[in-house]
Design a protein around this motif. Structure first.
Motif, PDB file in Angstrom:
ATOM      1  N   SER A  88       0.833  -1.205   0.000  1.00 31.76           N
ATOM      2  CA  SER A  88       0.000   0.000   0.000  1.00 31.76           C
ATOM      3  C   SER A  88       0.865   1.250   0.000  1.00 31.76           C
ATOM      4  O   SER A  88       1.885   1.323   0.683  1.00 31.76           O
ATOM      5  N   ASP A  89       0.450   2.244  -0.788  1.00 27.07           N
ATOM      6  CA  ASP A  89       1.057   3.573  -0.661  1.00 27.07           C
ATOM      7  C   ASP A  89       0.082   4.553  -0.022  1.00 27.07           C
ATOM      8  O   ASP A  89       0.317   5.753   0.005  1.00 27.07           O
ATOM      9  N   LYS A  90      -1.039   4.024   0.503  1.00 26.68           N
ATOM     10  CA  LYS A  90      -2.016   4.822   1.243  1.00 26.68           C
ATOM     11  C   LYS A  90      -1.865   4.637   2.745  1.00 26.68           C
ATOM     12  O   LYS A  90      -2.230   5.508   3.531  1.00 26.68           O
ATOM     13  N   ARG A  91      -1.384   3.477   3.167  1.00 25.13           N
ATOM     14  CA  ARG A  91      -1.188   3.158   4.568  1.00 25.13           C
ATOM     15  C   ARG A  91       0.180   2.490   4.714  1.00 25.13           C
ATOM     16  O   ARG A  91       0.659   1.848   3.790  1.00 25.13           O
ATOM     17  N   PRO A  92       0.813   2.591   5.883  1.00 24.10           N
ATOM     18  CA  PRO A  92       2.142   1.986   6.062  1.00 24.10           C
ATOM     19  C   PRO A  92       2.032   0.481   6.307  1.00 24.10           C
ATOM     20  O   PRO A  92       2.429  -0.030   7.363  1.00 24.10           O
ATOM     21  N   GLU A  93       1.496  -0.241   5.309  1.00 18.22           N
ATOM     22  CA  GLU A  93       1.231  -1.659   5.472  1.00 18.22           C
ATOM     23  C   GLU A  93       1.566  -2.436   4.207  1.00 18.22           C
ATOM     24  O   GLU A  93       1.476  -1.912   3.090  1.00 18.22           O
ATOM     25  N   VAL A  94       1.924  -3.700   4.425  1.00 21.60           N
ATOM     26  CA  VAL A  94       2.159  -4.657   3.346  1.00 21.60           C
ATOM     27  C   VAL A  94       1.240  -5.851   3.597  1.00 21.60           C
ATOM     28  O   VAL A  94       1.102  -6.299   4.743  1.00 21.60           O
ATOM     29  N   TYR A  95       0.605  -6.350   2.542  1.00 28.46           N
ATOM     30  CA  TYR A  95      -0.367  -7.433   2.679  1.00 28.46           C
ATOM     31  C   TYR A  95       0.115  -8.656   1.887  1.00 28.46           C
ATOM     32  O   TYR A  95       0.519  -8.523   0.727  1.00 28.46           O
ATOM     33  N   VAL A  96       0.043  -9.820   2.515  1.00 28.35           N
ATOM     34  CA  VAL A  96       0.393 -11.074   1.841  1.00 28.35           C
ATOM     35  C   VAL A  96      -0.754 -12.062   2.030  1.00 28.35           C
ATOM     36  O   VAL A  96      -1.096 -12.413   3.161  1.00 28.35           O
ATOM     37  N   ALA A  97      -1.363 -12.470   0.922  1.00 29.81           N
ATOM     38  CA  ALA A  97      -2.380 -13.525   0.971  1.00 29.81           C
ATOM     39  C   ALA A  97      -1.671 -14.865   0.871  1.00 29.81           C
ATOM     40  O   ALA A  97      -0.884 -15.096  -0.057  1.00 29.81           O
ATOM     41  N   ASP A  98      -1.937 -15.752   1.819  1.00 28.92           N
ATOM     42  CA  ASP A  98      -1.168 -16.994   1.921  1.00 28.92           C
ATOM     43  C   ASP A  98      -2.077 -18.130   2.378  1.00 28.92           C
ATOM     44  O   ASP A  98      -3.235 -17.907   2.767  1.00 28.92           O
ATOM     45  N   THR A  99      -1.552 -19.343   2.349  1.00 33.19           N
ATOM     46  CA  THR A  99      -2.295 -20.541   2.737  1.00 33.19           C
ATOM     47  C   THR A  99      -1.366 -21.502   3.454  1.00 33.19           C
ATOM     48  O   THR A  99      -0.215 -21.697   3.028  1.00 33.19           O
ATOM     49  N   VAL A 100      -1.847 -22.111   4.559  1.00 31.72           N
ATOM     50  CA  VAL A 100      -1.082 -23.126   5.284  1.00 31.72           C
ATOM     51  C   VAL A 100      -2.002 -24.294   5.625  1.00 31.72           C
ATOM     52  O   VAL A 100      -3.222 -24.170   5.604  1.00 31.72           O
ATOM     53  N   TRP A 101      -1.371 -25.425   5.926  1.00 34.80           N
ATOM     54  CA  TRP A 101      -2.082 -26.609   6.413  1.00 34.80           C
ATOM     55  C   TRP A 101      -1.560 -26.958   7.795  1.00 34.80           C
ATOM     56  O   TRP A 101      -0.364 -26.775   8.085  1.00 34.80           O
ATOM     57  N   SER A 102      -2.423 -27.470   8.658  1.00 35.91           N
ATOM     58  CA  SER A 102      -2.055 -27.726  10.054  1.00 35.91           C
ATOM     59  C   SER A 102      -0.992 -28.806  10.193  1.00 35.91           C
ATOM     60  O   SER A 102      -0.280 -28.853  11.188  1.00 35.91           O
ATOM     61  N   ARG A 103      -0.864 -29.694   9.207  1.00 33.37           N
ATOM     62  CA  ARG A 103       0.139 -30.757   9.249  1.00 33.37           C
ATOM     63  C   ARG A 103       1.123 -30.615   8.092  1.00 33.37           C
ATOM     64  O   ARG A 103       1.515 -31.591   7.476  1.00 33.37           O
ATOM     65  N   GLY A 104       1.505 -29.407   7.802  1.00 31.23           N
ATOM     66  CA  GLY A 104       2.468 -29.166   6.740  1.00 31.23           C
ATOM     67  C   GLY A 104       1.820 -29.195   5.376  1.00 31.23           C
ATOM     68  O   GLY A 104       1.443 -28.157   4.837  1.00 31.23           O
TER      69      GLY A 104
END
Length: 385
Positions: A88-104
């Motif tokens: 973002s250049d509107k807020r001091p933030e970076v966003y990452v959309a991600d995915t994980v599984w509980s057992r790797g």
């Protein structure tokens, strides 16, 4: 007899060793200071325009200084193969959309958006995405996009039913889900909306209200010949118009500046002679642009199935006149390109295990940075604004 010799010899050897160490210590009366360990510093509130995020489509996203011979890695974000990034250049933030599984690689799946403080890169919050349906086709354009002046984020879902999850980044909550059957990926359009490429060869455009619900839909006539010369899904903006190259060398401009999205006339990137020599666009992130010019990765002797292979030239066009201005010969064949947003402008080319930095005006190689991973055939390059 032998045991006795060993026991008697041991103290002699120890004494000799201690004497040698004492002698060495006398040669260096001032010992070295203790190692201070890792030094952690905050990043500047506004990143320099010579920095770029490199998404390796694996286990990390790096922030690199591509404008310096010091070749610093400024920071790293933990990520996975299909993680995608918004800065973002509107807020001091970076966003990452991600995915994980509980057992790797198995177990309970969780899709989420990590929210990072732009200076410390500490995670400050997260938004869990419902339904376990975020598209996992690796890191690529169209998976995650801003709209509504970066207040909203759009997440492309694929189960294989396709839809878009609308997220309010300011209030940190999911607003809803929009079905886009037969269509793929999201490209911001209008004041508050998005467009998506459809299997019918059309473009579906969706307008949202302030609550993230559908306020209107429109679909273009078919313009994308999927059976003969389909568009790449990679694109770039030049003066508010989005340009998509095609596999055989056309370019398709689409004006997405307003809610009235317009598919404009296409034009050819190649002459008849170049088409006969099988010059075609190719690569992963194969197109880049600024406010005036269009840059396209081009491959000679291309054929069916080589459209993702690295290319050996970058062709520069003025889309206003549809004229090619120059051809830049690459030192190493490249798969992804991007343009920095500051001055001096830099052309970034991911070439195997290196990131080559060129002068986009004259095409000379300025520097070459070794990448921290060698298997970089699908890199997304995101220069900072």
């Amino acid at each position: 007899m032998t045991m006795s010799i060993i026991f008697r010899a041991t103290p002699i050897l120890i004494g000799a060793t201690l004497a040698a160490l004492a002698a060495r210590a006398s040669e260096f009366p001032t010992p070295l200071p203790p190692d201070a360990g890792h030094k952690v510093e905050a990043l500047p509130a506004k990143y320099p325009a010579s920095w770029a995020f490199l998404n390796y489509a694996s286990d990390r996203i790096e922030l690199r200084n591509v404008g310096s011979d010091s070749r610093e890695v400024k920071a790293q974000l933990q990520a996975h193969e299909s993680a995608v990034l918004l800065v973002s250049d509107k807020r001091p933030e970076v966003y990452v959309a991600d995915t994980v599984w509980s057992r790797g690689v198995r177990g309970t799946r969780t899709d989420f958006i990590n929210i990072y403080d732009a200076q410390t890169l500490n995670v400050t919050d997260e938004i869990v995405l419902p339904g376990a349906k975020r598209g996992l086709m690796t890191a690529m354009e169209g998976m995650f996009a801003f709209t509504d002046d970066q207040r909203l984020a759009l997440v492309f879902d694929f189960t294989p039913a396709s839809s878009v999850t609308v997220v309010d980044l300011v209030k940190r909550r999911v607003l809803g889900d929009i079905d886009i059957p037969g269509c793929s990926l999201v490209y911001p359009s209008g004041v508050r909306g998005f467009s998506t490429l459809c299997s019918s060869g059309t473009l579906l455009s969706v307008r949202l209200d302030e609550k993230g619900a559908v306020a209107g839909r429109s679909e273009s006539k078919a313009f994308n010949p999927l059976d003969t010369d389909p568009l790449f899904t990679s694109s770039t903006l030049v003066a508010g118009v989005r340009y998509f190259p095609s596999l055989h060398g056309r370019v398709q401009p689409i004006d997405m500046k307003t809610d009235d999205v317009k598919v404009l006339p296409d034009w050819s990137l190649v002459s008849a002679a170049e088409q006969a020599a099988h010059w075609r666009p190719s690569g992963w992130q194969n197109v880049a642009g600024d406010e005036k010019l269009l840059y396209v990765l081009m491959q000679a002797n291309a054929e069916e199935g080589t459209h993702k292979d690295p290319a050996n030239e970058v062709w520069v066009f003025n889309p206003a006149t549809k004229a090619r201005l120059r051809r830049l010969r690459l030192v190493r064949a490249g798969s992804s390109i991007a343009l920095s947003h500051g001055a001096p402008q830099l052309l970034l080319v991911q070439a195997g295990e290196r990131l080559d930095v060129y002068d986009p005006q004259y095409g000379n190689l300025i520097r070459s940075l070794e990448l921290t991973r060698w298997n970089t055939t699908r890199m997304d390059i995101e220069p900072v604004h």
